[in-house]
Design an enzyme around this catalytic site. Structure first.
Site, mmCIF file in Angstrom:
data_model
loop_
_atom_site.group_PDB
_atom_site.id
_atom_site.type_symbol
_atom_site.label_atom_id
_atom_site.label_comp_id
_atom_site.label_asym_id
_atom_site.label_seq_id
_atom_site.Cartn_x
_atom_site.Cartn_y
_atom_site.Cartn_z
ATOM 1 N N GLY A 12 48.521 -14.876 26.834
ATOM 2 C CA GLY A 12 48.337 -16.046 27.691
ATOM 3 C C GLY A 12 49.580 -16.359 28.500
ATOM 4 C CB ILE A 35 40.593 -12.729 22.074
ATOM 5 C CG1 ILE A 35 39.104 -12.398 21.925
ATOM 6 C CG2 ILE A 35 40.824 -13.295 23.462
ATOM 7 C CD1 ILE A 35 38.521 -13.028 20.722
ATOM 8 C CB ILE A 54 42.614 -17.203 16.862
ATOM 9 C CG1 ILE A 54 43.702 -18.011 16.169
ATOM 10 C CG2 ILE A 54 41.533 -18.135 17.394
ATOM 11 C CD1 ILE A 54 44.910 -17.246 15.868
ATOM 12 C CE1 TYR A 153 44.810 -27.214 25.362
ATOM 13 C CE2 TYR A 153 45.528 -28.907 26.895
ATOM 14 C CZ TYR A 153 45.786 -27.766 26.165
ATOM 15 O OH TYR A 153 47.016 -27.174 26.253
HETATM 16 N N1 SER Z 1 48.267 -27.600 31.400
HETATM 17 C C1 SER Z 1 47.320 -28.176 30.486
HETATM 18 C C2 SER Z 1 45.976 -28.256 31.072
HETATM 19 O O1 SER Z 1 45.913 -28.534 32.243
HETATM 20 C C3 SER Z 1 47.738 -29.545 30.069
HETATM 21 O O2 SER Z 1 48.733 -29.438 29.143
HETATM 22 O O3 SER Z 1 45.014 -28.101 30.393
#
Ligand code: SER
Length: 336
Positions: A12, A35, A54, A153
């Site tokens: 990533g 992955i 993961i 998130y």
């Molecule tokens: N960069 C992240 C996002 O935009 C936020 O921490 O999901």
């Protein structure tokens, strides 16, 4: 052989910054988990690559044991916009992935009587500011303020911050008297801007996308208003914070979770700096109300004084330096 580090989500955006930096220290051996197949540019830096999910506990347990992993950088996650498009999958990867890793690391660390440093990147998405007036009137937010995220998130990351703290200090507290083998350390990142990669699926992506588009000779339609403001940092500072945090002696740490920040900027300020170098890049604003709402719930700035006090955190780049000494030269190099 040096201490062995496991980097999850190695392929990533943060992995692309962190892995070469760790390799450069020449004191660690790196095991990469992702992955997807690891990029060729990263392969020379790692001792072993494992392509696995993961969520696969057996793979993780074998890795921790076989390589005597001492340090984990658990970077695997789905970012905020992607997570909103598939909240259940995000919960699986972001929460169950982290919970599994913590639980396996706790068990292996206990069995093998060794400490495992568990380093975790969290995010400004853990904040949830109720409205524009509150955002405008707030000073830089401390770690514990407005922990009321509105995205999957943000919720996932906030919970995992607490879970990490639980495993390091309170695990099974009614029955277990052991000192925990987990040393959980977490930085809360602002929006990260890298010259090497473009993030996929974040909601702070308008900033890096603007810069990369201009360098490629393209225009850019920003999905947020020009006055939208959040904190940012460039990748070298994000990497610096992770490397610093992992090396701080434990007695200096007074908390598990630390804000780190570089600079706050509006979308317009970023566009103006881009246009100074690429005057022909046409940057326009076509706000997407749904993504705008997410960014508006994130703070204008965060208070990273605890990191400064406890481990001497200091970003190297303000916004001007970020552009002149890092972003523009590196990006020009990338697209030349
Ligand atoms: N960069 C992240 C996002 O935009 C936020 O921490 O999901």
């Amino acid at each position: 052989m040096g201490e062995v580090i496991l980097v999850t989500g190695a392929n990533g955006e943060v992995g692309h910054g962190l892995i070469p930096a760790l390799a450069k220290l020449k004191k660690y051996d790196l095991v990469a988990l992702d992955i997807r197949e690891l990029d060729d540019t990263l392969k020379p830096h790692v001792h072993e690559t494992v392509v696995a999910d993961i969520l696969d506990k057996t793979v993780i347990e074998n890795l921790l044991k076989e390589h005597q992993i001492k340090i984990i950088f658990h970077l695997a996650a789905l970012l905020s916009s992607v997570a909103e498009n598939d909240p259940e999958r995000a919960h699986d990867v972001n929460v169950n992935g982290t919970a599994n890793l913590l639980s396996v690391a706790y068990r292996v660390g206990t069995e093998e009587k060794r400490t495992i440093k568990f380093t975790f990147p969290s995010t400004i998405a853990v904040y949830g500011i109720p409205d524009a007036k509150t955002k405008k009137g707030s000073r830089a937010l401390k770690e514990e303020e407005y922990n009321t995220p509105i995205t999957m998130y943000g919720i996932n990351k906030l919970y995992c911050e607490l879970l990490g703290k639980y495993y390091s200090s309170h695990y099974s507290q009614l029955t277990t008297h052991n000192v925990s083998p987990i040393d959980f350390r977490c930085v809360r990142f602002p929006g990260i801007i890298s010259a090497l990669t473009i993030p996929s699926g974040g909601t702070s992506d308008y900033a890096p996308e603007m810069i990369h588009s201009a360098a490629k000779g393209e225009g850019y339609e920003s999905f947020v208003r020009p006055d939208t403001v959040i904190p940012f940092m460039v990748m070298p500072d994000a990497v610096k914070s992770l490397l610093q945090l992992v090396e701080v002696p434990p007695e200096k740490l007074t908390q598990n979770v630390y804000n780190v920040s570089g600079f706050s900027a509006t979308a317009l300020e970023i566009a103006e700096l881009v246009n100074k170098v690429y005057p022909d890049s046409a940057i326009s604003y076509v706000p997407n109300p749904k993504r705008q709402k997410i960014v508006d719930s994130w703070p204008a700035s965060i208070d990273d004084s605890a990191a400064k006090r406890d481990w001497g955190w200091k970003p190297d780049y303000n916004i001007e330096r970020a552009f002149t000494e890092y972003l523009i030269p590196e990006i020009q190099n990338k697209y030349k």
